[in-house]
Design an enzyme around this catalytic site. Structure first.
Site, PDB file in Angstrom:
ATOM      1  N   ASP A   1     -13.379  -8.279   8.105  1.00  0.00           N
ATOM      2  CA  ASP A   1     -13.703  -7.069   8.852  1.00  0.00           C
ATOM      3  C   ASP A   1     -15.198  -6.757   8.837  1.00  0.00           C
ATOM      4  O   ASP A   1     -15.965  -7.341   8.059  1.00  0.00           O
ATOM      5  CB  ASP A   1     -12.909  -5.868   8.295  1.00  0.00           C
ATOM      6  CG  ASP A   1     -12.723  -5.904   6.785  1.00  0.00           C
ATOM      7  OD1 ASP A   1     -13.585  -6.488   6.098  1.00  0.00           O
ATOM      8  OD2 ASP A   1     -11.734  -5.370   6.289  1.00  0.00           O
TER       9      ASP A   1
ATOM     10  N   ASN B   1      -3.868   2.178  -0.728  1.00  0.00           N
ATOM     11  CA  ASN B   1      -2.739   2.506   0.147  1.00  0.00           C
ATOM     12  C   ASN B   1      -2.016   1.255   0.655  1.00  0.00           C
ATOM     13  O   ASN B   1      -1.197   1.331   1.559  1.00  0.00           O
ATOM     14  CB  ASN B   1      -3.212   3.364   1.329  1.00  0.00           C
ATOM     15  CG  ASN B   1      -4.239   2.632   2.203  1.00  0.00           C
ATOM     16  OD1 ASN B   1      -4.497   1.452   2.002  1.00  0.00           O
ATOM     17  ND2 ASN B   1      -4.804   3.329   3.172  1.00  0.00           N
TER      18      ASN B   1
ATOM     19  N   HIS C   1      -3.460  -1.365   2.147  1.00  0.00           N
ATOM     20  CA  HIS C   1      -4.031  -2.049   3.315  1.00  0.00           C
ATOM     21  C   HIS C   1      -4.572  -3.428   2.933  1.00  0.00           C
ATOM     22  O   HIS C   1      -4.954  -3.674   1.789  1.00  0.00           O
ATOM     23  CB  HIS C   1      -5.099  -1.193   4.031  1.00  0.00           C
ATOM     24  CG  HIS C   1      -6.412  -1.046   3.339  1.00  0.00           C
ATOM     25  ND1 HIS C   1      -7.218   0.066   3.482  1.00  0.00           N
ATOM     26  CD2 HIS C   1      -7.118  -1.869   2.512  1.00  0.00           C
ATOM     27  CE1 HIS C   1      -8.330  -0.089   2.790  1.00  0.00           C
ATOM     28  NE2 HIS C   1      -8.289  -1.252   2.185  1.00  0.00           N
TER      29      HIS C   1
ATOM     30  N   GLU D   1      -4.494  -0.523   8.148  1.00  0.00           N
ATOM     31  CA  GLU D   1      -4.041   0.640   7.395  1.00  0.00           C
ATOM     32  C   GLU D   1      -2.517   0.799   7.542  1.00  0.00           C
ATOM     33  O   GLU D   1      -1.923   0.222   8.465  1.00  0.00           O
ATOM     34  CB  GLU D   1      -4.753   1.890   7.930  1.00  0.00           C
ATOM     35  CG  GLU D   1      -6.275   1.844   7.807  1.00  0.00           C
ATOM     36  CD  GLU D   1      -6.779   2.093   6.392  1.00  0.00           C
ATOM     37  OE1 GLU D   1      -6.046   1.796   5.424  1.00  0.00           O
ATOM     38  OE2 GLU D   1      -7.922   2.559   6.249  1.00  0.00           O
TER      39      GLU D   1
END
Ligand code: F6R
Length: 258
Positions: A67, A137, A139, A144
């Site tokens: 990313d 979380n 990801h 996400e």
């Protein structure tokens, strides 16, 4: 999934680096998928040392990062290109033209950049090994919770939870981007091998869900249960929420004896 539980983060970096080094030795022109963040820094240090000692060369290796922040110049000290240059690329013999990040300026079409990124991965024969960190979380990349488990490279909005977790890396008042271009979950799943690295108690819940939770977009990393070749290298702190961590340790110790 192969699970390697180490005593600490340093040992985790050594184990993970060993997997990458042995791949490069076996296939000098391999294609690596890389990650940024705090977790892989120790691993990159081990790779740099291995290069300096002559154990490994990156001269034929290609890399694709997971990313990059949207509309951020590569020279910006918060860009992931800058991070990779600082921690790895400038310290080894990799050719700059063989290093790729999904960089997209505000003047470009995000769809077109994403399409070209996927095409370049294919053109180089696909990713041999994808290195991943994991968000608190669950990801992977910036996929996400709620991301399609079949998604491809695209622009994503970061969740407040991720922005909060990453705010430690920004100065007070410094602009923190909320959009990033990321490989999709489907793109990650296409890698021939996945190596996920996690350290610290703040990752333990996500790791527990990844390994033994339901496969759900609520924890994008849980899709790795469907990948045939995943190694999770985690330190003891990150293993505390794995219900049967003893079993994974026994299984790994048997694997080493065989
Ligand atoms: C980074 C990335 C993210 C991180 C994750 C964990 O390229 O794609 O998924 O791997 O947010 O970040 P750290 O290692 O900083 O806890």
């Amino acid at each position: 999934m192969r699970v390697i539980i180490t005593d600490d983060a340093k040992q985790a970096a050594l184990e993970a680096a060993e997997i990458i080094i042995s791949l490069i030795k076996r296939k000098p022109d391999c294609v690596l998928g890389l990650a940024t963040g705090s977790t892989p820094i120790g691993l990159y240090e081990v790779l740099v040392e291995a290069f300096k000692s002559g154990e490994v060369s990156f001269s034929s290796v290609s890399t694709f990062n997971l990313d990059e922040y949207y509309d951020m110049s590569p020279e910006h000290h918060q860009s992931y290109r800058y991070f990779m240059d600082q921690h790895l690329f400038s310290k080894v013999d990799i050719k700059p033209e063989n290093t790729f990040l999904p960089e997209c300026s505000g003047k470009q079409s995000a769809e077109e950049v994403a399409k070209q990124y996927e095409m370049e991965i294919k053109r180089r024969g696909g990713i041999d090994l994808q290195l991943l960190g994991i968000g608190e979380n669950g990801h992977i990349g910036f996929n996400e919770p709620g991301s399609s488990l079949a998604s491809r490279t695209r622009l994503k909005t970061l969740t407040p939870n991720t922005l909060e977790a990453n705010s430690r890396l920004f100065e007070d008042g410094e602009f923190q981007p909320t959009l990033a271009m990321t490989m999709g979950v489907g793109t990650i799943m296409d890698a021939k091998q996945v190596l996920i690295l996690a350290t610290g108690t703040n990752k333990s819940e996500a790791i527990g869900n990844m390994l033994l939770g339901s496969i759900t977009s609520a924890c994008p990393a849980s899709i790795l249960q469907m990948h045939p070749h995943v190694t999770a290298v985690i330190d003891r702190d990150a293993s505390i929420d794995i219900e049967n961590s003893d079993y994974f340790e026994l299984s790994e110790s048997n694997r080493r004896k065989l």
